[in-house]
Design an enzyme around this catalytic site. Sequence first.
Site, PDB file in Angstrom:
ATOM      1  N   ASP A 126      31.293 -14.788 -47.923  1.00 18.57           N
ATOM      2  CA  ASP A 126      32.572 -15.238 -47.992  1.00 18.57           C
ATOM      3  C   ASP A 126      33.047 -15.245 -49.267  1.00 18.57           C
ATOM      4  O   ASP A 126      32.823 -15.903 -50.238  1.00 18.57           O
ATOM      5  CB  ASP A 126      32.770 -16.727 -47.392  1.00 18.57           C
ATOM      6  CG  ASP A 126      34.070 -17.081 -47.265  1.00 18.57           C
ATOM      7  OD1 ASP A 126      35.111 -16.218 -47.295  1.00 18.57           O
ATOM      8  OD2 ASP A 126      34.678 -18.352 -46.659  1.00 18.57           O
ATOM      9  N   ASP A 156      53.946 -20.146 -65.003  1.00 23.69           N
ATOM     10  CA  ASP A 156      54.886 -21.002 -64.236  1.00 23.69           C
ATOM     11  C   ASP A 156      54.239 -21.628 -62.797  1.00 23.69           C
ATOM     12  O   ASP A 156      54.971 -22.692 -62.928  1.00 23.69           O
ATOM     13  CB  ASP A 156      55.621 -19.875 -63.739  1.00 23.69           C
ATOM     14  CG  ASP A 156      56.857 -19.357 -64.739  1.00 23.69           C
ATOM     15  OD1 ASP A 156      57.453 -20.102 -65.524  1.00 23.69           O
ATOM     16  OD2 ASP A 156      56.572 -18.306 -65.390  1.00 23.69           O
ATOM     17  N   TYR A 169      64.663 -17.394 -65.588  1.00 27.36           N
ATOM     18  CA  TYR A 169      64.298 -16.120 -64.949  1.00 27.36           C
ATOM     19  C   TYR A 169      64.268 -16.508 -63.533  1.00 27.36           C
ATOM     20  O   TYR A 169      64.032 -17.755 -63.051  1.00 27.36           O
ATOM     21  CB  TYR A 169      62.663 -15.703 -65.128  1.00 27.36           C
ATOM     22  CG  TYR A 169      62.425 -14.566 -65.665  1.00 27.36           C
ATOM     23  CD1 TYR A 169      62.706 -14.140 -67.016  1.00 27.36           C
ATOM     24  CD2 TYR A 169      62.248 -13.396 -64.923  1.00 27.36           C
ATOM     25  CE1 TYR A 169      62.556 -13.007 -67.411  1.00 27.36           C
ATOM     26  CE2 TYR A 169      62.157 -12.014 -65.375  1.00 27.36           C
ATOM     27  CZ  TYR A 169      62.062 -11.757 -66.476  1.00 27.36           C
ATOM     28  OH  TYR A 169      62.361 -10.326 -66.942  1.00 27.36           O
TER      29      TYR A 169
HETATM   30 CO    CO Z   1      60.885  -9.957 -67.917  1.00 21.99          CO
END
Ligand code: CO
Lengths: 697, 697
Positions: A598, A306, A390
């Site tokens: 680092d 996403d 969602y």
């Molecule tokens: Co779910």
Amino acid sequence: MGAATVTDTPHPFDPLSLDEIETAIAVVRKAHGIDLYFNVVALHEPRKAEMTAWLAAPESAPRPQRIADVVVIAPGNKVFDGLVTLDEPKIIKWELADGEQPIITMEELQLVEHIVRKDPKVIEQCVISGISVDDMDKVFCDPWTIGYDERFGSSVRLQQALMYYRPHIDTCQYQYPLDFCPIYDADKMEIIAIDIPEVRRPLSTAPAVDYHPAAVEARGGYRNNLKPINISQPEGVSFSVTGREIEWQNWKFHIGFSYREGIVLNNITFNDKGNVRPIFYRLSLAEMVVPYGNPEHPHQRKHALDQGEYGAGYMANSLSLGCDCKGAIHYLDAHFPTRNGQSRTIKNAICIHEEDAGILFKHTDFRDDSVIVTRGRKLIVQQIFTAANYEYVVAWVFHQDGTIQPEIKLTGILNTYAMNADEDTHGWGTQVFPGVNAHNHQHLFCLRVDANVDGPDNTVFVNDAVPGEAAVGSPENYYGNAFYSKRTKLATTGEAITDYNGATSRTWEICNPNKLNPYSKKPVSYKLVSREALTMLPKEGSLVWKRAAFARHAVHVTKYRDDQLWPAGRHVPQTSGEPSKGLPEWIGDGSESIDNTDVVLWHTFGVTHFPSPEDFPIMPAEPMTLLLRPRNFFAGNPVMDVPPSYASTPSQLLAQGSGVLDAADKISKLAFSNVNGSNGDSCCATDGNGNGVSNGH
Amino acid sequence: MGAATVTDTPHPFDPLSLDEIETAIAVVRKAHGIDLYFNVVALHEPRKAEMTAWLAAPESAPRPQRIADVVVIAPGNKVFDGLVTLDEPKIIKWELADGEQPIITMEELQLVEHIVRKDPKVIEQCVISGISVDDMDKVFCDPWTIGYDERFGSSVRLQQALMYYRPHIDTCQYQYPLDFCPIYDADKMEIIAIDIPEVRRPLSTAPAVDYHPAAVEARGGYRNNLKPINISQPEGVSFSVTGREIEWQNWKFHIGFSYREGIVLNNITFNDKGNVRPIFYRLSLAEMVVPYGNPEHPHQRKHALDQGEYGAGYMANSLSLGCDCKGAIHYLDAHFPTRNGQSRTIKNAICIHEEDAGILFKHTDFRDDSVIVTRGRKLIVQQIFTAANYEYVVAWVFHQDGTIQPEIKLTGILNTYAMNADEDTHGWGTQVFPGVNAHNHQHLFCLRVDANVDGPDNTVFVNDAVPGEAAVGSPENYYGNAFYSKRTKLATTGEAITDYNGATSRTWEICNPNKLNPYSKKPVSYKLVSREALTMLPKEGSLVWKRAAFARHAVHVTKYRDDQLWPAGRHVPQTSGEPSKGLPEWIGDGSESIDNTDVVLWHTFGVTHFPSPEDFPIMPAEPMTLLLRPRNFFAGNPVMDVPPSYASTPSQLLAQGSGVLDAADKISKLAFSNVNGSNGDSCCATDGNGNGVSNGH
Ligand SMILES: [Co+2]
Ligand SMILES: [Co+2]
């Protein structure tokens, strides 16, 4: 405390302002024409070396330049990566990203539904499903990136349209999934194929169960037995804000916002008795993937990355007082380009507030009931983003004791697919409502921790809780009770590829080996305590395993390099995973040393979601969380100077309570006034006379 | 809602009242003399068969008798277990518990310190440690059960005295541990031995770092930048109480309180649209053990089974408004006998209140920004108990969606031991302050779940998230993404001995196989989701492994039997573990069927604590939690009728917002009024005009 100051000059970590976005767009248009789609116009983050120098000496070191990171799609679906300096506006980089697909914007997604509704082959399939040709305005689609489909490759910009139907304009369409899946060509703006299953699943005829108010009223209405809980801060908040820098309870950090990652926290420091100690250079959720577990074609394509594919910033909600947060709230807006070269603002994309955090510490001496009770406080920096069905509520919770607690709540609506009445889900999903199959899925998040624990040179260890080696009955472990924390150094990027071990309560320790705690003589550290680590269930060699390589293991560690921000790569849509982008490229043969240098730690956590009817038609929020905890970092409890609610000492109790500190909240009340046998005396009302029978203070 | 009713007749689940305690004591004294020490006078819980019959038909079925469970120590250290009926007071059982040691009361503990201070051999050791004979009033001890010491066995009632020193009356003595350990004989009331280490560790001379107000003031004072957060319920609370039965948001249950377990929740039901569905017959923390990991003698004796040895009820704090809880609080008191046959009350031993729980659910349609946001609420039933140095905050959190969330916070003070400046801890502990070695330890809790999921006949399964079996590239799993929840029935008590598996995100499903969810067709169930499961680190065959057998595994399941309440046995102090008491006795050869019958699930969870200086001199609270979640229990989301803060539908947005529901909290405010670029419009102020660019509502 409690003040907000607006700054004139942007902080080098600040996201681009509307002006800066518009400046960058203007420069690009002037050079490359107006016929461009702007997918990204965002802060090109300052180089760490320059930025670190400036942070150390802002008066004398050069201020890092403002630079825009620009991604456009030019005619012919040609993708360009550009950099534009903003102080003296000019293009300093312009490169063709051949065969790559940049992030999909909300506007690109919005187009698809209008096109599917008019496509004759889609209409034909709708009719086959039982929908009247006159009802195409009741057909909806959630456009998703196609993930990767080997039939089409990466060069054509594609979306897949997950199809739904709304019998009524206000009905939740996820109750009426359709069984076919059109493929959309974003360049041609047309449907180029439709995936049609062998077994057809006609439109469900089940009556809707909606969650909107009219539907709830029709079912008997809302419960009326909730009394208000009011939360207020009459004297204001305990934090102060300068531009996007916040100070609260010894913490100081900068709050950025990225189109991809959403909230980005930079230069997180803690004022330890006057000594400002760096902890993290940058914290963010850098990527995520939501693989679905139904192997039937074309559901393998449902594995949204996403953040790389749509952007947790681009999908951010505009938040509202008293709805998304309660109390005294400070908001920050987000600014983005539009696809056509304008700019847009998401008001209140970030909310910031304090909450009571319960008991911070308490101790009662059982001898005399002398006691201290101190309440804690937390600071919450939160955003919510909507990824089609969602919602993700992402909160960065800061505690007074030096703990940082990223917390994600999942809510919104299940992704659903059609099923017939007598159909076997084969265990790949659950019928959550008649005709609705919600497929198994995982939510896997990648927390990126750019460590700076008392300075940039850090080392990561795994800590495993294990029994002592010596046998029960041996002199070294006669009673068998020996156990200890086994530390294993992750010396190279290869060694650092590690998984969670629940049997040893494994934690990861990010330490500064150059600085020891004065008492424990152990390196100062922050520990990653994550019990929500999980296994990515798609198998080795699977499409998801290839595309979302970061999710193969709970932890990876790399040596810091500028621009290595996103572990599934820069341009994520339609990557084939051959080769895997991002982390595997950076780790290579795993031989690079990450000892005392680092380092960046990448942590995959999340939840495996086997849907059940309770999740439908809308999901009660499910939380998950983890901790970044100071261990051997402070010389002692760092919150002893938080004012207690009540404190009494043995000498005060001997003196009949003289000098006892009672700062208990006077707003709190008894719930009922009519009950014998209960009383709500404040702490000070108790005698505390030191006998061993009357318990408590 | 919002009312409290006092009942005249005790509910059969009610703890004994003061009157009942006094009645039982009087009967026992009359029969067996006044020279008795009363260790226990508590509710003998009703037999489940009788109780279930009465709950089903309170008008017609016989009301279960009130019976007192009595444990006394008679002269000659003779322990008797008795039962006394209370309606018509008489002793119905009186048995010698030969060689057993009953729970140690607070009063027994209190005695030891006074005796060690006067013991010449202890004084001698204090002097060797560097303490003046005139300063014996500055010597303190935490008396602990001895655990088990094979030199002394079980027949002599013993305590071990962990020794400390206070240079000043108000100084926390855990900064000055002494290195020797007297053994106290409770019958003789004298010190019978002293464990003295080979390597001596003189009293620390480090200056104290105290947490009491005068000490904090001397170090520069309290921080003054915390603004109050006020929490109030002007219209009262949303729960009602009848006696000790509470109703809140479809939940109903009885709140008991046991001297051992503290809060006991009985007959937990959920009103599912008018259908009152049983879920748990009884929930409690039934036992715990805190093994320390230093194998050097006599530290193996530090493994307190705090509930069985001291009692989470007996050690309960008296809670205070605004200190331990904020808001509108209802309290319940606890009543206990005193050792000498009186009664005592712990005022406000339990606090009950509501809290805002953030977003309960939210969804925004990305097409038009139509949205619903509903905030959640939780009910918290809480107690705190002090186990010498440590405090445990135990909360039973009820959510509106049917989830029960037991939550424990650890705070208080580390158990400490003396160390020399140059001493190697060998990894068994950490120097948290000069001269202070805090040993590794675990906190292992046993949650007892007496299941009643839609009736008494339940079965337990383990659920493991696993990849599909078919290979990547095979027709059944071509893209390799298949995964599912593998269910394994625990058919016998032997099969039910199971551990956590982090790699499969293992959960335990307590289901009713006789009742299927109408949509998923899966058995209705409650799932135990516990990521804080851990391995007991003392080895197989070790003293702790033998004594605290319940902690060997994450889950055991037994068939319900009356009086099988405490998994380390009824009388815990000084058990040798040969044979192991409690669970191993009940499980036997593991062949008993637990399929579709009345089952009890025992779950061990907790945390392994490797101390660090941050924990000293007082520990910031460390939380742990787990969930009991309804899965396939409800036919749909059970909270859709919770009033939303804001709701708009597509049709309302098309009608320019007409009909939009705005019930957003009007108390919430912007943090600052002086900042451009932020605004706190309530939800209704946004246009929501359905274009795809303006995000959010
Ligand atoms: Co779910
Ligand atoms: Co501990």
